[in-house]
Write an enzyme that holds these catalytic residues in place. Structure first.
Site, PDB file in Angstrom:
ATOM      1  N   LYS A 140       0.840  -1.202   0.000  1.00 30.09           N
ATOM      2  CA  LYS A 140       0.000   0.000   0.000  1.00 30.09           C
ATOM      3  C   LYS A 140       0.876   1.254   0.000  1.00 30.09           C
ATOM      4  CE  LYS A 140      -3.743  -2.480   2.337  1.00 30.09           C
ATOM      5  NZ  LYS A 140      -4.478  -2.775   3.568  1.00 30.09           N
ATOM      6  N   GLN A 146      -4.738  -1.698   9.956  1.00 26.25           N
ATOM      7  CA  GLN A 146      -4.592  -2.978   9.269  1.00 26.25           C
ATOM      8  C   GLN A 146      -5.138  -4.119  10.138  1.00 26.25           C
ATOM      9  OE1 GLN A 146      -3.614  -3.365   6.143  1.00 26.25           O
ATOM     10  NE2 GLN A 146      -3.616  -5.592   6.145  1.00 26.25           N
ATOM     11  N   ASP A 186     -10.883   2.719   4.419  1.00 24.94           N
ATOM     12  CA  ASP A 186     -11.293   1.318   4.257  1.00 24.94           C
ATOM     13  C   ASP A 186     -12.806   1.197   4.091  1.00 24.94           C
ATOM     14  OD1 ASP A 186      -9.419  -0.783   4.208  1.00 24.94           O
ATOM     15  OD2 ASP A 186      -8.929  -0.494   6.319  1.00 24.94           O
TER      16      ASP A 186
HETATM   17  N1  GUN Z   1      -6.550  -6.999   6.188  1.00 27.67           N
HETATM   18  C1  GUN Z   1      -6.810  -7.708   5.075  1.00 27.67           C
HETATM   19  N2  GUN Z   1      -7.460  -6.951   4.157  1.00 27.67           N
HETATM   20  C2  GUN Z   1      -7.599  -5.715   4.709  1.00 27.67           C
HETATM   21  C3  GUN Z   1      -8.179  -4.498   4.236  1.00 27.67           C
HETATM   22  O1  GUN Z   1      -8.717  -4.391   3.118  1.00 27.67           O
HETATM   23  N3  GUN Z   1      -8.124  -3.458   5.117  1.00 27.67           N
HETATM   24  C4  GUN Z   1      -7.557  -3.558   6.345  1.00 27.67           C
HETATM   25  N4  GUN Z   1      -7.566  -2.487   7.126  1.00 27.67           N
HETATM   26  N5  GUN Z   1      -7.022  -4.674   6.806  1.00 27.67           N
HETATM   27  C5  GUN Z   1      -7.026  -5.751   5.985  1.00 27.67           C
END
Ligand code: GUN
Length: 293
Positions: free
Chosen positions: A53, A98, A121
């Site tokens: 990311k 996350q 998100d």
């Molecule tokens: N863990 C796995 N996929 C995601 C996601 O799309 N967002 C977040 N915050 N954590 C994750």
């Protein structure tokens, strides 16, 4: 790959989306958009996802900061206090916590502290509620990415039976809401399956579009899938292998078995994964505009 089976590459679509974001960011006056990633602990998968990311953010001109918390000594309240501080920080447009968090923390409680306009998100109760109401919202990245992927490859959803094997907040629930909306890339008949679903195979066999996200590598072969279906594979598992990395990545679909049997399938890696990250960049730009309104 047989000529009649299409490979739904997410890399290609994500590349287009990222270029769009990069161009839009380059035209902004003032500071660039800024997103903060909060990660608790050092689980391999979380480290890899957040690094990905950050890398994409840099490529499109979005500023990103990573705050890492010790999983042993950090409390839920400490994380919530940090989110509250970032909510008030005018130099920050997006906040992402996350998942997964350690068992001692309640993920829902933490993400519900994020200001809805900074919730890149789209997981907080306000954004989820708006999504269910078909009101403007920041949509969760993986479901929104799947919708973009289907759109790009002209896969119709209206009147189709979409079976989703996942009921999570990250994939199954928001994706079902998007597919149920009236209009383009909606109007589907949606079945959501999970670990307690009885006779899963009899349901997946009915799918025109099958979305797999249960983390069972290579499990879904042609016995689970209708001939000519479209398969979207969200699963990504590390399977031990004797190579340099010590593992290979596999989706939930048995790709080798399905590739000559279905109408279209996403690869793993290179399918839904890049779409998720590209949508996060789009959401960050959206958050920037919401914060600068
Ligand atoms: N863990 C796995 N996929 C995601 C996601 O799309 N967002 C977040 N915050 N954590 C994750």
């Amino acid at each position: 790959m047989c000529a009649c089976c299409r490979l739904l590459s997410g890399k290609e679509v994500a590349c287009d989306l990222l270029l769009e974001v990069k161009e839009a960011v380059s035209k902004l006056s003032g500071r660039p958009p800024c997103v903060v990633f909060l990660r608790v602990g050092n689980a391999d998968a979380s480290v890899a996802y957040v690094n990905q990311k950050k890398k994409r953010a840099a490529e499109v001109g979005i500023r990103s900061l990573l705050k890492v918390f010790d999983s042993e000594t950090t409390t839920e309240q400490m994380l919530i206090d940090e989110v509250k501080r970032l909510n008030e920080d005018a130099s920050v447009d997006g906040i992402l916590v996350q998942a997964p968090l350690p068992d001692s923390m309640d993920f829902i409680k933490v993400i519900n502290t994020i200001a809805p306009e900074k919730d890149v998100d789209g997981f907080c109760s306000i954004n989820m509620g708006r999504l269910i109401q078909s009101e403007p919202a920041i949509s969760p990245c993986t479901p929104a990415g799947i919708i973009e992927l289907l759109k790009y490859y002209n896969v119709e959803t209206a009147g189709k039976h979409v079976v989703i094997v996942n009921r999570s907040l990250i994939v199954g629930k928001p994706l079902s809401a998007l597919l149920l909306r009236h209009g383009v890339l909606g109007d589907a008949t949606v079945t959501v399956c999970h670990s307690r679903t009885k006779d899963l195979r009899s349901i997946t066999q009915q799918a025109d579009i099958l979305i797999l996200a249960c983390g069972r590598p290579c499990c879904f072969d042609r016995f689970y899938v209708k001939k000519g279906a479209v398969v979207v594979d969200v699963g990504i598992s590390r399977v031990p292998a004797q190579n340099e990395r010590g593992y290979v990545l596999h989706g939930d679909a048995n790709f080798e078995d399905l590739k000559g049997y279905v109408a279209a399938i996403t690869p793993v890696p290179g399918g839904v994964g890049p779409m998720t990250v590209a949508m996060l960049m789009k959401n960050t730009l959206k958050a920037y505009h919401l914060c600068h309104h």
